[in-house]
Design a protein around this motif. Sequence first.
Motif, PDB file in Angstrom:
ATOM      1  N   GLY A 150       0.822  -1.217   0.000  1.00 43.05           N
ATOM      2  CA  GLY A 150       0.000   0.000   0.000  1.00 43.05           C
ATOM      3  C   GLY A 150       0.852   1.261   0.000  1.00 43.05           C
ATOM      4  N   GLU A 151       1.925   1.250   0.776  1.00 44.50           N
ATOM      5  CA  GLU A 151       2.821   2.407   0.803  1.00 44.50           C
ATOM      6  C   GLU A 151       3.519   2.580  -0.537  1.00 44.50           C
ATOM      7  N   ALA A 152       3.921   1.476  -1.164  1.00 41.32           N
ATOM      8  CA  ALA A 152       4.563   1.544  -2.479  1.00 41.32           C
ATOM      9  C   ALA A 152       3.597   2.115  -3.516  1.00 41.32           C
ATOM     10  N   GLU A 153       2.338   1.695  -3.462  1.00 41.00           N
ATOM     11  CA  GLU A 153       1.353   2.234  -4.393  1.00 41.00           C
ATOM     12  C   GLU A 153       1.142   3.724  -4.158  1.00 41.00           C
ATOM     13  N   SER A 154       1.174   4.135  -2.905  1.00 40.24           N
ATOM     14  CA  SER A 154       1.035   5.557  -2.585  1.00 40.24           C
ATOM     15  C   SER A 154       2.206   6.360  -3.128  1.00 40.24           C
ATOM     16  N   VAL A 155       3.409   5.834  -2.979  1.00 45.43           N
ATOM     17  CA  VAL A 155       4.597   6.522  -3.509  1.00 45.43           C
ATOM     18  C   VAL A 155       4.496   6.627  -5.023  1.00 45.43           C
ATOM     19  N   MET A 156       4.085   5.543  -5.669  1.00 43.30           N
ATOM     20  CA  MET A 156       3.976   5.566  -7.127  1.00 43.30           C
ATOM     21  C   MET A 156       2.919   6.559  -7.600  1.00 43.30           C
ATOM     22  N   ALA A 157       1.855   6.721  -6.827  1.00 45.66           N
ATOM     23  CA  ALA A 157       0.771   7.607  -7.232  1.00 45.66           C
ATOM     24  C   ALA A 157       1.067   9.072  -6.930  1.00 45.66           C
ATOM     25  N   SER A 158       1.584   9.360  -5.738  1.00 42.55           N
ATOM     26  CA  SER A 158       1.702  10.764  -5.332  1.00 42.55           C
ATOM     27  C   SER A 158       3.130  11.292  -5.264  1.00 42.55           C
ATOM     28  N   GLU A 159       4.131  10.425  -5.316  1.00 43.74           N
ATOM     29  CA  GLU A 159       5.518  10.880  -5.231  1.00 43.74           C
ATOM     30  C   GLU A 159       6.342  10.259  -6.356  1.00 43.74           C
ATOM     31  N   HIS A 160       5.796  10.257  -7.544  1.00 45.42           N
ATOM     32  CA  HIS A 160       6.435   9.572  -8.661  1.00 45.42           C
ATOM     33  C   HIS A 160       7.803  10.142  -8.989  1.00 45.42           C
ATOM     34  N   ASP A 161       8.042  11.413  -8.664  1.00 44.67           N
ATOM     35  CA  ASP A 161       9.341  12.019  -8.963  1.00 44.67           C
ATOM     36  C   ASP A 161      10.481  11.343  -8.198  1.00 44.67           C
ATOM     37  N   ARG A 162      10.186  10.683  -7.085  1.00 41.18           N
ATOM     38  CA  ARG A 162      11.215   9.959  -6.337  1.00 41.18           C
ATOM     39  C   ARG A 162      11.712   8.724  -7.092  1.00 41.18           C
ATOM     40  N   LEU A 163      10.951   8.280  -8.063  1.00 43.73           N
ATOM     41  CA  LEU A 163      11.279   7.059  -8.786  1.00 43.73           C
ATOM     42  C   LEU A 163      12.077   7.322 -10.056  1.00 43.73           C
ATOM     43  N   ASP A 164      12.255   8.596 -10.412  1.00 45.82           N
ATOM     44  CA  ASP A 164      12.974   8.922 -11.636  1.00 45.82           C
ATOM     45  C   ASP A 164      14.439   8.514 -11.538  1.00 45.82           C
ATOM     46  N   LEU A 165      14.957   7.982 -12.632  1.00 46.32           N
ATOM     47  CA  LEU A 165      16.350   7.579 -12.708  1.00 46.32           C
ATOM     48  C   LEU A 165      17.231   8.803 -12.955  1.00 46.32           C
ATOM     49  N   PRO A 166      18.462   8.786 -12.458  1.00 46.59           N
ATOM     50  CA  PRO A 166      19.378   9.881 -12.793  1.00 46.59           C
ATOM     51  C   PRO A 166      19.608   9.914 -14.309  1.00 46.59           C
TER      52      PRO A 166
END
Length: 122
Positions: free
Chosen positions: A81-97
Motif C-alpha cells: 500500500g505504501e509503495a502504491e502511494s509513492v507511485m501515485a503521489s511521489e512519482h518524482d522519487r522514482l525517476d532515474l538519474p
Amino acid sequence: MERQLLMQNQMRERQMAMQVAWSREFLKYFGSFYTVTTVGLTLGALKRRNPSLLAPIIPLSFILAYQMDSAYGTLIYRMRGEAESVMASEHDRLDLPHGTPTFDSIEKARRARSSFASLLEN
C-alpha cells in the motif's frame, strides 16, 4: 511479449514466496533465541535482584514483533500500500538519474566502451 511478462510475474511471485518462507524460518530461530534469552534474563534478574537485567528484553521484543508481522502478519500488505502511494503521489522519487535510458544512449555507451577497449589492445 506476453510470455515474457508472465515469466517475469512468476519469477516475482517466487521471489516473494521465498522471502516470506525465509521470514518464517528466521522467526523459528529468533523465537527460540528470544525464549531462551528472556527466561535466562528473568531468572538472572530474580536471582540477583537486579531488574536492569530485564532491559534487553524490550528491544528484542520489538524485533520479535517485527519478524512475526513479516512472517505471518500484514506487513507485506502495508508495504504494498505504501509503495502504491509513492507511485501515485511521489512519482518524482522514482525517476532515474539522467532519465530513462534510450536506445541512443545505450549505443553511445557501448561504442565508447568498445573504442576504449580497442585503444587498450593497441
